[in-house]
Scaffold this motif. Sequence first.
Motif, mmCIF file in Angstrom:
data_model
loop_
_atom_site.group_PDB
_atom_site.id
_atom_site.type_symbol
_atom_site.label_atom_id
_atom_site.label_comp_id
_atom_site.label_asym_id
_atom_site.label_seq_id
_atom_site.Cartn_x
_atom_site.Cartn_y
_atom_site.Cartn_z
ATOM 1 N N GLU A 121 -9.744 5.160 6.895
ATOM 2 C CA GLU A 121 -9.037 5.262 8.177
ATOM 3 C C GLU A 121 -8.132 4.066 8.457
ATOM 4 N N LEU A 122 -8.259 3.015 7.672
ATOM 5 C CA LEU A 122 -7.475 1.801 7.888
ATOM 6 C C LEU A 122 -6.326 1.727 6.890
ATOM 7 N N VAL A 123 -5.188 1.272 7.365
ATOM 8 C CA VAL A 123 -3.992 1.121 6.537
ATOM 9 C C VAL A 123 -3.708 -0.371 6.379
ATOM 10 N N VAL A 124 -3.646 -0.828 5.133
ATOM 11 C CA VAL A 124 -3.424 -2.246 4.826
ATOM 12 C C VAL A 124 -2.012 -2.422 4.297
ATOM 13 N N ARG A 125 -1.330 -3.437 4.817
ATOM 14 C CA ARG A 125 0.028 -3.733 4.362
ATOM 15 C C ARG A 125 0.172 -5.237 4.175
ATOM 16 N N ASP A 126 0.941 -5.622 3.152
ATOM 17 C CA ASP A 126 1.259 -7.033 2.947
ATOM 18 C C ASP A 126 2.205 -7.509 4.043
ATOM 19 N N LEU A 127 2.062 -8.757 4.417
ATOM 20 C CA LEU A 127 2.940 -9.387 5.403
ATOM 21 C C LEU A 127 3.500 -10.672 4.835
#
Length: 197
Positions: free
Chosen positions: A26-32
């Motif tokens: 359910e969680l979306v991970v993105r690089d920052l």
Amino acid sequence: MPEAIITPPLFRRAAASLAAVRPRPELVVRDLDAPPRLASYSWATSVEADIVHRGDGTDDLDEPDTSGRLILLHDPEGQEKWEGTFRLVCFVQARMEPEQLGDEMLPQVGWSWLTDAFAESGAEFTALGGTVTQTSSVRFGGMEAAPREDDVELRASWSPTESDGDFARHAAAFCALVASAAGLPPLGVRALSRTSG
């Protein structure tokens, strides 16, 4: 000069251990891009959740109910306030339910999301500090009056104490914090759905 040569191996290991964690679907991970000038070396990621997120990559999370940022800072010389050479900084913002408005216990509950996540993941740390804040906002300038939005914001920082640079448990704790703030049920527990009739 290649980054692999100028970046300390321990920092590379720490960042890789954080990036390798695969959270619940359910969680979306993105690089920052990490904020500059906070430390000699830094790395960052974001985790977003929505109550109705399907976890199949097709959701529009332009305005998620809950979002968080995790930043890893490293100063090879160490900093006295950090009590070490690494520091993790997080920011989580979650939309509040109407029944939560004015709840004097909300800051304590919000902080417990973090401390419970640490306990469940087994992450070890020192020099923990932070704040929990309730905010209200109303958007203006549109054709329609926008409803008031009430949020809870948690800001925290701590120093991981694992000497080998493996901070995977801290990434797991951060993902658990975002899941709790989003109101997601514990893993293995299905939320009850409302049916008519």
